[in-house]
Every structure is written in C-alpha cells, then in structure tokens.
Motif scaffolding. Sequence first.
Motif, short mmCIF file in Angstrom:
data_model
loop_
_atom_site.label_atom_id
_atom_site.label_comp_id
_atom_site.label_asym_id
_atom_site.label_seq_id
_atom_site.Cartn_x
_atom_site.Cartn_y
_atom_site.Cartn_z
N HIS A 27 77.21 43.00 -6.02
CA HIS A 27 76.91 41.58 -6.21
C HIS A 27 75.79 41.09 -5.28
CE1 HIS A 27 78.87 39.99 -2.57
NE2 HIS A 27 79.90 40.80 -2.80
N ALA A 28 75.29 39.90 -5.61
CA ALA A 28 74.18 39.31 -4.86
C ALA A 28 74.70 38.47 -3.68
CB ALA A 28 73.30 38.47 -5.79
N THR A 69 75.54 35.35 -2.76
CA THR A 69 76.73 34.50 -2.73
C THR A 69 77.75 34.88 -3.79
OG1 THR A 69 76.01 32.74 -4.23
CG2 THR A 69 75.24 32.60 -1.95
N GLY A 70 77.56 36.05 -4.39
CA GLY A 70 78.53 36.54 -5.37
C GLY A 70 79.76 37.09 -4.67
N TRP A 126 81.26 36.11 -12.37
CA TRP A 126 79.84 35.73 -12.40
C TRP A 126 79.03 36.58 -13.37
CZ3 TRP A 126 76.80 39.75 -10.69
CH2 TRP A 126 77.41 40.70 -9.88
N ARG A 167 71.13 26.49 1.23
CA ARG A 167 71.34 26.73 -0.20
C ARG A 167 70.28 26.01 -1.03
NH1 ARG A 167 73.06 30.50 -3.66
NH2 ARG A 167 74.17 29.66 -5.46
N MET A 193 67.97 27.75 -3.65
CA MET A 193 67.93 27.39 -5.07
C MET A 193 66.50 27.19 -5.56
SD MET A 193 70.98 27.58 -6.26
CE MET A 193 70.65 27.04 -7.92
N ARG A 210 63.88 20.69 -16.95
CA ARG A 210 65.23 20.12 -16.81
C ARG A 210 65.23 18.68 -16.33
NH1 ARG A 210 69.74 24.00 -14.21
NH2 ARG A 210 69.82 25.49 -15.92
N PHE A 211 64.37 18.41 -15.35
CA PHE A 211 64.50 17.13 -14.65
C PHE A 211 63.41 16.12 -15.02
CE2 PHE A 211 66.31 20.48 -11.84
CZ PHE A 211 67.64 20.16 -12.03
N SER A 248 66.59 13.14 -10.07
CA SER A 248 67.61 14.02 -10.61
C SER A 248 67.57 15.40 -9.92
CB SER A 248 67.36 14.16 -12.12
OG SER A 248 68.39 14.82 -12.72
N SER A 259 69.28 15.25 -6.60
CA SER A 259 70.75 15.18 -6.71
C SER A 259 71.31 16.56 -7.08
CB SER A 259 71.12 14.08 -7.71
OG SER A 259 71.89 14.55 -8.76
N TYR A 317 73.94 18.66 -4.86
CA TYR A 317 75.17 19.17 -5.45
C TYR A 317 75.33 20.67 -5.17
CZ TYR A 317 78.61 20.54 -8.89
OH TYR A 317 79.72 21.08 -9.49
N ARG A 326 82.32 26.84 -0.48
CA ARG A 326 82.88 28.14 -0.88
C ARG A 326 82.38 29.32 -0.05
NH1 ARG A 326 79.68 31.58 -4.19
NH2 ARG A 326 77.80 30.61 -5.01
N PHE A 385 63.80 31.04 -15.66
CA PHE A 385 64.82 31.04 -14.61
C PHE A 385 64.36 31.70 -13.32
CE2 PHE A 385 67.81 29.55 -17.69
CZ PHE A 385 68.74 28.86 -16.93
N PHE A 427 68.58 37.20 -13.58
CA PHE A 427 69.57 38.29 -13.66
C PHE A 427 71.00 37.78 -13.77
CE2 PHE A 427 69.92 37.63 -9.14
CZ PHE A 427 71.20 38.04 -8.80
N LEU A 428 71.16 36.45 -13.65
CA LEU A 428 72.50 35.84 -13.81
C LEU A 428 72.59 35.01 -15.09
CD1 LEU A 428 72.87 34.60 -10.12
CD2 LEU A 428 74.25 36.37 -11.20
C1 LIG Z 1 75.36 37.66 -8.67
C2 LIG Z 1 75.72 36.74 -7.60
O1 LIG Z 1 76.15 37.19 -6.64
S1 LIG Z 1 75.54 35.12 -7.68
C3 LIG Z 1 77.09 34.57 -8.11
C4 LIG Z 1 76.96 33.66 -9.18
N1 LIG Z 1 76.63 32.44 -8.61
C5 LIG Z 1 77.47 31.46 -8.71
O2 LIG Z 1 78.48 31.50 -9.36
C6 LIG Z 1 77.12 30.24 -7.93
C7 LIG Z 1 75.76 29.88 -8.14
N2 LIG Z 1 75.56 29.50 -9.52
C8 LIG Z 1 74.44 29.77 -10.10
O3 LIG Z 1 73.59 30.38 -9.49
C9 LIG Z 1 74.32 29.26 -11.51
O4 LIG Z 1 75.44 28.47 -11.84
C10 LIG Z 1 74.18 30.33 -12.58
C11 LIG Z 1 72.96 31.20 -12.25
C12 LIG Z 1 75.40 31.24 -12.59
C13 LIG Z 1 74.00 29.61 -13.89
O5 LIG Z 1 72.90 28.75 -13.82
P1 LIG Z 1 72.81 27.39 -14.66
O6 LIG Z 1 73.56 27.51 -15.92
O7 LIG Z 1 71.36 27.06 -14.70
O8 LIG Z 1 73.58 26.38 -13.76
P2 LIG Z 1 72.91 25.32 -12.78
O9 LIG Z 1 72.20 25.97 -11.68
O10 LIG Z 1 72.08 24.35 -13.56
O11 LIG Z 1 74.11 24.52 -12.19
C14 LIG Z 1 74.87 23.71 -13.01
C15 LIG Z 1 75.66 22.77 -12.12
O12 LIG Z 1 74.78 21.79 -11.55
C16 LIG Z 1 75.24 20.48 -11.91
N3 LIG Z 1 74.07 19.64 -12.11
C17 LIG Z 1 73.09 19.81 -13.02
N4 LIG Z 1 72.16 18.83 -12.88
C18 LIG Z 1 72.57 18.05 -11.87
C19 LIG Z 1 72.04 16.88 -11.26
N5 LIG Z 1 70.89 16.33 -11.65
N6 LIG Z 1 72.72 16.33 -10.23
C20 LIG Z 1 73.88 16.87 -9.80
N7 LIG Z 1 74.44 17.98 -10.34
C21 LIG Z 1 73.78 18.55 -11.37
C22 LIG Z 1 76.00 20.67 -13.20
O13 LIG Z 1 76.91 19.63 -13.40
C23 LIG Z 1 76.68 22.01 -12.96
O14 LIG Z 1 77.83 21.80 -12.18
P3 LIG Z 1 79.03 22.91 -12.13
O15 LIG Z 1 78.42 24.17 -11.55
O16 LIG Z 1 80.05 22.32 -11.23
O17 LIG Z 1 79.48 23.10 -13.54
#
Ligand SMILES: CC(=O)SCCNC(=O)CCNC(=O)[C@H](O)C(C)(C)COP(=O)(O)OP(=O)(O)OC[C@H]1O[C@@H](n2cnc3c(N)ncnc32)[C@H](O)[C@@H]1OP(=O)(O)O
Length: 353
Positions: A54-55, A57-58, A71, A218, A222, A234-235, A245, A248, A252, A260, A331, A336-337
């Motif tokens: 895993h990467a 924060t995985g 993930w 973080r 990101m 997106r924004f 946006s 925010s 978040y 976590r 992306f 890769f995710l």
């Molecule tokens: C392989 C590894 O080791 S990494 C492990 C996987 N990583 C994780 O699970 C945590 C990190 N997450 C991520 O990196 C991503 O969620 C991914 C890559 C898995 C998917 O990416 P995306 O589908 O693009 O998700 P995105 O980055 O847009 O995040 C969406 C979240 O942001 C929130 N969000 C989106 N826009 C906004 C905004 N303007 N303001 C506030 N919150 C927002 C959404 O509500 C959503 O919330 P949730 O996660 O609680 O459901």
Amino acid sequence: MFEGMVHMSRNYITEVNDINIGPLQLESGATIPSVSLRYERVGPVGAPVVLICHALTGNHVTIGNNEEPGWWSGLIGHRLAIDTTKYQVITFNVLGGCNGSTGPLSINPNNNRPYGKNFPNITIRDIVHAQYLALKRLQVDEVFAVVGGSLGGMQVLEWGLLYSNIVNRLIALAVTPTLSDYGIAYNYISEQSIISDPAWNNGDYNSPSEIRGLEIARMIGMVTYRSAELFHERFGRAESSDGFSVTSYLKYQGEKLASRFDPNSYLTLLQAMNSHDIGRDRGGWKEACKKYTCPILAISYEYDLIYDPNSIAEFASHTPNATYHHVSTKFGHDGFLTEFEKWSWMVQQFLES
Ligand SMILES: CC(=O)SCCNC(=O)CCNC(=O)[C@H](O)C(C)(C)COP(=O)(O)OP(=O)(O)OC[C@H]1O[C@@H](n2cnc3c(N)ncnc32)[C@H](O)[C@@H]1OP(=O)(O)O
Ligand SMILES: N[C@@H](CCO)C(=O)O
C-alpha cells in the motif's frame, strides 16, 4: 471486516490478522526487538499468492467487505482484474504504519512506552524485509506477483531486487527508481509543517487530531497527488460562505487524514520514502535495473508531479523484460487509486501472460 477475524472454509480464506516475526535488524544496523505486521488475506487456499503493497496513507484493508470496502476494492475481488477466485491476495500494513503493524504507536519493550518520535528510521528495504519474514511465517514460499503504487511501488521495486528468487512478476505503479528531489522537497515541507506545530510537542502529543501541521501536510500532499486540470474541472473557482470550494476541499481532506493517521507514523514513512533509491549500494539505479530477472509492468499516470512519467519510461527502457504503459488522466499521481477501467485491463493481461 473485524481485526483478528478468520473465515476459513476448506477451500477459501478471508482473514485479517497479526503475524509476529520477532526481532528485526534494520538496514541502519539498529534492531527493533519485536515486530508484528497486520495483514488481510483473501482467496482460495493454495492459490498463487499476489502480494499488495500500500501507499503512504493506505493500510492492509485492500479488499474489505460490502460495508467497508478497501482502498483497492475496485481492482481486486471476485472476477475483478486481480481475481480473488484465482489468486490469494495478501496485504500487510507496513512496518512503521499506524494500522496494526509495529510503528511509532507501538510499545517499546525497552521502556514500556510508545516509541513515538523515537521509532527508529526505516527504509523501504526494511519494510520489504519485514514482509518477507512475515510471508515465511505464513508458510508462503513463492509469490506470483507483487503489486503496488507510490510507496507501494517502491516496495515492489525492492521486492524484485531483494527477493527475486521467490517472485515471479512485478507490477509497479506511479513510481520511479529513486524518489526525486522534487518529491523529497515536498516531503520536507510536510515534515516541517508537522514538527513546527507546537501541538506536536516534540512527538509527545495528546491527540493526532489536534495537530494542524498534519492537516496542512495532507493538504500539501493532496495538491501534489492531483492536477491543476482536475481542480479546475471540479471546482471552477466556485465559492460558498466558507470561501473557495477548493480550499474547503483541502480543509476537509486535511481534517479527515488527521482523524485517521498518526503524525509520527507519517513522519516515519516520509523518511522511508526519502530513502528510496534502488541503486543504493548497487552501483546506481541503471545498474540496479539490469539485476531484475522477472517480468515487470510499469505504469505511469499523466500529470503525476512527483513520479514523472518520463522517468518511469526511462526506468523501463533500462530494465530487461519490462513493459511500460502510460495512462491518460487528470487525476495525476492518484490515478493509481482511481479510474480502474482505464488501466486494470493491463494488470489483468500481465498477470495472465
Ligand atoms: C493506496 C493508498 O494507500 S491510499 C489509500 C486510499 N486513500 C484513502 O482512502 C484516503 C484518501 N482518499 C483518496 O485519496 C480518494 O478518496 C480516492 C483517491 C480514493 C478517490 O478519490 P476521489 O473519488 O476523487 O475522492 P476525493 O478526493 O474527491 O474526495 C471526496 C471527498 O471529498 C469531499 N469533498 C469534495 N468536494 C468538497 C468540497 N468542496 N468541500 C469539502 N469536501 C469536499 C467529498 O464529500 C468526499 O468526502 P468523503 O471522502 O467523506 O466521501
Ligand atoms: N492518495 C495516496 C497518495 C500517496 O501515494 C495516499 O494517500 O496514500
């Protein structure tokens, strides 16, 4: 899936468990007196083993379950690209991690206190060595494929050099043979953000969620994991009463990670990433490339700021038996995710070749 839970029919295993490998001598010469790794294992008993790395924060929950998908649940599972009806898939939470494996949150047996910031410096090779010993304890003596992206990809590349005798295939996603200076630079900014936060308190903090430095780290991460094009799409400069946006969104994501992840573990893993250089003590990375003996699939992702697609192509051109693919995506590094439909077929084809 609950930790420590094992479902084992005569033919199929689904488990999340811990395996102790005893003392671990590190590349630095230091020894961690007792190391335990948490893992998820899913698949037919006796099937070829696919090891997932895993990467940053995985964690070990790659597949998960219906309530809490892992993930990589879009890539690995029943009849998916990495098919859990054909392969037994094992993922370890990394050494130095904070999801059950030995790391800064663990108790140091020498003083019965959590290691915290005194957890020893580790390298990618140490992480891989711990996995190798854990697989031996699990009586796995052959690995059909090792797969991972980013920090996970670094482990894949080291697996192919440290334990080529037991590995048949490597799938390295979004990773270069060394971490670039640009990557080290962003890691430095993230590290400084954490350690200069008074709440970090020299590593002896009350609660990770109080450490704004981790949230900021973080946010920095990101921005590097995505692309300007994706953010624009997106924004589009949208605003609400809270501001833009995109800000925010970053806020978040920062708060979500701080809720976590352990800051000392984050620092430990950043430092391990900085150590990544397949050429260390091997005559440089181009010489190291010549030492790979098994087929390698290397995939790069458009707009990846840290793991430059050109460097991945160059790595493949120096490596015997390497196949290189580039994925078009907005992306960037997090390709890769996401968007598995764009590239999972390559993984499947490579495993079946
Ligand atoms: C392989 C590894 O080791 S990494 C492990 C996987 N990583 C994780 O699970 C945590 C990190 N997450 C991520 O990196 C991503 O969620 C991914 C890559 C898995 C998917 O990416 P995306 O589908 O693009 O998700 P995105 O980055 O847009 O995040 C969406 C979240 O942001 C929130 N969000 C989106 N826009 C906004 C905004 N303007 N303001 C506030 N919150 C927002 C959404 O509500 C959503 O919330 P949730 O996660 O609680 O459901
Ligand atoms: N989204 C990935 C990026 C690092 O590769 C993570 O959070 O681990």
